[in-house]
Design an enzyme around this catalytic site. Structure first.
Site, mmCIF file in Angstrom:
data_model
loop_
_atom_site.group_PDB
_atom_site.id
_atom_site.type_symbol
_atom_site.label_atom_id
_atom_site.label_comp_id
_atom_site.label_asym_id
_atom_site.label_seq_id
_atom_site.Cartn_x
_atom_site.Cartn_y
_atom_site.Cartn_z
ATOM 1 C CG ASP A 43 1.269 1.104 -1.416
ATOM 2 O OD1 ASP A 43 1.986 1.180 -0.409
ATOM 3 O OD2 ASP A 43 1.451 0.277 -2.326
ATOM 4 C CG HIS A 91 8.285 0.238 0.492
ATOM 5 N ND1 HIS A 91 7.826 -0.134 -0.753
ATOM 6 C CD2 HIS A 91 9.643 0.225 0.406
ATOM 7 C CE1 HIS A 91 8.856 -0.371 -1.552
ATOM 8 N NE2 HIS A 91 9.968 -0.161 -0.866
ATOM 9 C CE LYS A 151 8.920 -7.165 7.721
ATOM 10 N NZ LYS A 151 7.844 -7.863 6.995
ATOM 11 C CD GLN A 189 -0.893 -2.862 -1.090
ATOM 12 O OE1 GLN A 189 -0.286 -2.468 -2.076
ATOM 13 N NE2 GLN A 189 -0.328 -3.602 -0.156
ATOM 14 C CB CYS A 223 6.829 0.100 -4.338
ATOM 15 S SG CYS A 223 6.400 -1.588 -4.010
ATOM 16 N NE ARG A 257 0.464 -8.163 -3.650
ATOM 17 C CZ ARG A 257 0.889 -7.705 -2.475
ATOM 18 N NH1 ARG A 257 0.787 -8.480 -1.408
ATOM 19 N NH2 ARG A 257 1.403 -6.497 -2.367
ATOM 20 C CG HIS A 294 5.973 4.023 -1.975
ATOM 21 N ND1 HIS A 294 4.767 3.706 -2.565
ATOM 22 C CD2 HIS A 294 6.537 2.853 -1.600
ATOM 23 C CE1 HIS A 294 4.625 2.393 -2.556
ATOM 24 N NE2 HIS A 294 5.681 1.854 -1.982
#
Length: 648
Positions: free
Chosen positions: A393, A521, A475, A391, A344, A373, A395
């Site tokens: 991912d 997100h 969320k 991911q 992000c 991670r 945005h």
């Protein structure tokens, strides 16, 4: 005597003397309820029937018909009963803690000798004796010094440490199951006989460090499962057997998908079959994102510490980040960098390039972002929990007014993706503002209202989770249920006004002034690695043809048919089907068994008869019956079946 007011679930309130217990309240309502009551919920907290209520409160009385509180009590009592059984059999064993977990409980013991499977059987038998004894369960609140002295006198050092860790204002509760005593915050049932003796099972023993600290003593942890009745236990054990057959780690070996090794803990070595599966899924998602209006980007994996400090991750997420020190040329000291744990902040940097106009919003950016991670080694689990992952991912940068429409759009997008991947339905949970959060209440009000209106607009049911939102915004989380009933949280949609503020994201509005965008997100699959693990287990390795890494094997029955086998493979490959030839000097039944274990969906057997007739004998995975079909029909059907659903 002081009076308190208790409000019941139907909204009615009654006055009682301060100090009344839930047991007395239940008996006051009716003799029947007084006999059936097992616990209560008082102002949202699970309450023992023996605990006094001293202030005005809401109250609900529970019986064994109430699944959640009943199962919590059954499992918690069994933890104590198991610890008592262990100490009755082996008095020198030290007990530590035994919490309730999903489907059951565990308890950690300090014992010199390792527990064996035979020991588990002996413990189960002793537990049933204790249950059948129907020993009363009672509780007392002790002064801190009394509790400490009691455990010191009995050599229970672990309990001494636990008492010392209890905050000063919290009550120190002692529970007795018969004559056996343990430190516990409760609540519990009223006697051991309330636990169903035929609805639990001890499952396994594992090592566990005291307080999760690898520098402390290694203990032995016994796991158990428990339910309200024998049938529920049987269903659970059957599900576990099926889950073992579907374990992605086992199937990963059989299908030659990937491996892991000590030199790269929590990271995946993808083999050709596994990478084919990975890329097929990624290509599918890339097409979905492009159709959904996303622009794909790619951002760096290593960024300087100052960037992560600015985004807030260094302070709040630093323990999970991999740090890299680099000798920069002409620099006086080493530069400290970190592998990105999430994408992000980098997406905000892409947004920040140049002057953005409100006409560009919503701006949808997507990345197959590689993240790292740090996960403790004990938490790593095949593809499901790794240290290096990618991911899907995305945005969305938008105005406050666009949150609702973007959420509706994403939920519909999610529905199409999940259906194509074999999940017909999904559940939605709406998590609202937590106690610790950033941002003004009016911003939270708008974001929560927009998300709730969006879910309602889709016509889908949802479950409210008060207080479970991220610290920066509310969320939606999306849950899939697999073929054997397990639930997996995969997709998410989160509203974030915080990160654009921290990283200076702005756009020029229609009024000519600069404004902060909202950042949404969103992820559909989440981690590719984890989602592939879920897919492998959901399909038990038997993927639909379009997704299968190995789609068709054309196997020769005799060497006379080798040329025809090669020709069929070439034709299928030209048509876009992943096909391979097996012309080894092995019997056809051996080839079929081998490829079936590897979960190849379609095997075409070619012998002299098939060569002469222009046919093939078709065998589908999981189906013992075969069918002889003209080659032209086979190639047409397999080509259609191997085409991804979004391209048909």
């Amino acid at each position: 005597m002081a009076q308190i007011s208790l409000t019941f679930p139907d909204g009615n309130a009654r006055d009682f003397a301060a100090g009344i217990t839930p047991a007395e309240v239940a008996a006051d309502i009716s003799t029947s309820l007084g006999k059936k009551a097992i616990s209560a919920t008082v102002d949202g907290d699970h309450w023992d029937l023996a605990w006094p209520i001293d202030t005005d409160a809401s109250i609900a009385i529970h019986t064994m018909k109430d699944d959640a509180p009943a199962l919590e009590l059954i499992r918690h009592d069994l933890a104590h009963i198991m610890a008592r059984a262990v100490q009755e059999i082996w008095p020198d064993v030290k007990v530590t803690i035994g919490p309730v977990i999903e489907h059951g409980w565990y308890y950690d013991f300090d014992r010199q000798e390792p527990f064996t499977p035979e020991d588990l059987g002996a413990i189960e038998a002793k537990m049933k004796e204790i249950i059948n004894a129907r020993d009363p369960i009672r509780t007392e609140v002790w002064a801190r010094e009394r509790a400490l002295q009691h455990y010191r006198d009995n050599g229970e050092d672990y309990k001494v440490e636990l008492v010392e860790a209890i905050p000063g204002n919290d009550p120190i509760r002692m529970y007795w199951h018969g004559d056996w005593q343990d430190l516990c915050r409760g609540p519990h049932l009223q006697h051991t006989g309330q636990v169903p003796a035929d609805a639990f099972k001890l499952m396994s023993v594992a090592g566990a460090y005291w307080r999760g600290d690898s520098n402390r003593a290694m203990l032995q942890r016994i796991y158990g499962v428990a339910f309200k009745n024998r049938d529920d236990l049987k269903k659970h054990l059957t599900m576990l057997e099926e889950a073992a057959k579907r374990d992605h780690r086992r199937l990963g070996r059989e299908m030659n998908l990937y491996h892991m090794q000590e030199e790269a803990p929590g990271q995946i070595f993808w083999h050709p079959n596994g990478w084919t599966l990975y890329v097929t899924l990624q290509d599918f998602m890339r097409r979905q994102q492009r159709a959904g209006g996303y622009q794909e980007i790619n951002t760096p994996q290593v960024l300087n510490r100052t960037f992560w400090e600015k985004s807030g991750h260094w302070e709040n997420y630093g323990d999970h980040m991999f740090v890299v020190e680099v000798e920069e040329e002409h620099a006086k000291e080493k530069a400290i960098n970190a592998l990105k744990p999430m994408n992000c902040p980098c997406h905000v940097q892409v947004f920040n390039q140049g002057i953005r106009s409100y006409r560009e919003l919503p701006l949808r950016l997507a990345e197959f972002g590689s993240c790292s991670r740090y996960e403790p080694s004990g938490a790593l689990h095949g593809l499901m929990r790794v240290r290096g992952f990618t991911q899907d991912d995305g945005h969305i940068f938008c105005t406050a007014e666009q949150i609702e429409s973007e959420c509706v759009r994403f939920v519909n997008y999610l529905d199409g993706v999940y259906r194509d991947l074999g999940f017909e339905t999904f559940d939605i949970k709406f998590a609202t503002r937590p106690e610790k959060r950033v941002g003004a209440d009016e911003v939270w009000d708008h974001a929560e209202t927009a998300l709730e209106n969006a879910v309602k607009a889709t016509g889908r049911p949802y479950e409210l989770e008060p207080g479970d939102g991220a610290f920066y915004g509310p969320k939606l989380d999306f849950y899939l249920t697999d073929a054997i009933g397990r639930v997996w949280q995969c997709g998410t949609f989160q509203v974030d006004p915080n990160l654009p503020e921290r990283l200076g994201a702005e756009y020029v509005g229609d009024d000519g002034s600069k404004h902060r965008p909202f950042m949404l997100h969103r992820a559909c699959l989440g981690s590719f690695e984890r989602f592939l693990g879920i897919l492998i287990e959901n399909h038990a390795g038997r993927f639909p043809l379009w997704l299968a890494p190995r789609q068709v094997v054309v196997a020769a029955i005799t060497s006379d048919s080798d040329a025809q086998v090669e020709a069929i493979v070439e034709t299928l490959c030209d048509a876009g089907v992943r096909a391979e030839a097996d012309i080894r000097n092995e019997k056809i039944n051996y080839k079929i068994r081998e490829h079936s274990v590897a979960k190849v969906p379609v095997i075409l057997a070619i012998g002299q008869r098939e060569v002469d007739e222009g046919t093939a004998t078709v065998r589908r995975l999981g189906n013992k019956a075969t069918e002889t079909v003209p080659l032209e029909t086979i190639i047409k059907d397999l080509t259609a079946e191997a085409t991804p659903p979004d391209l048909r």
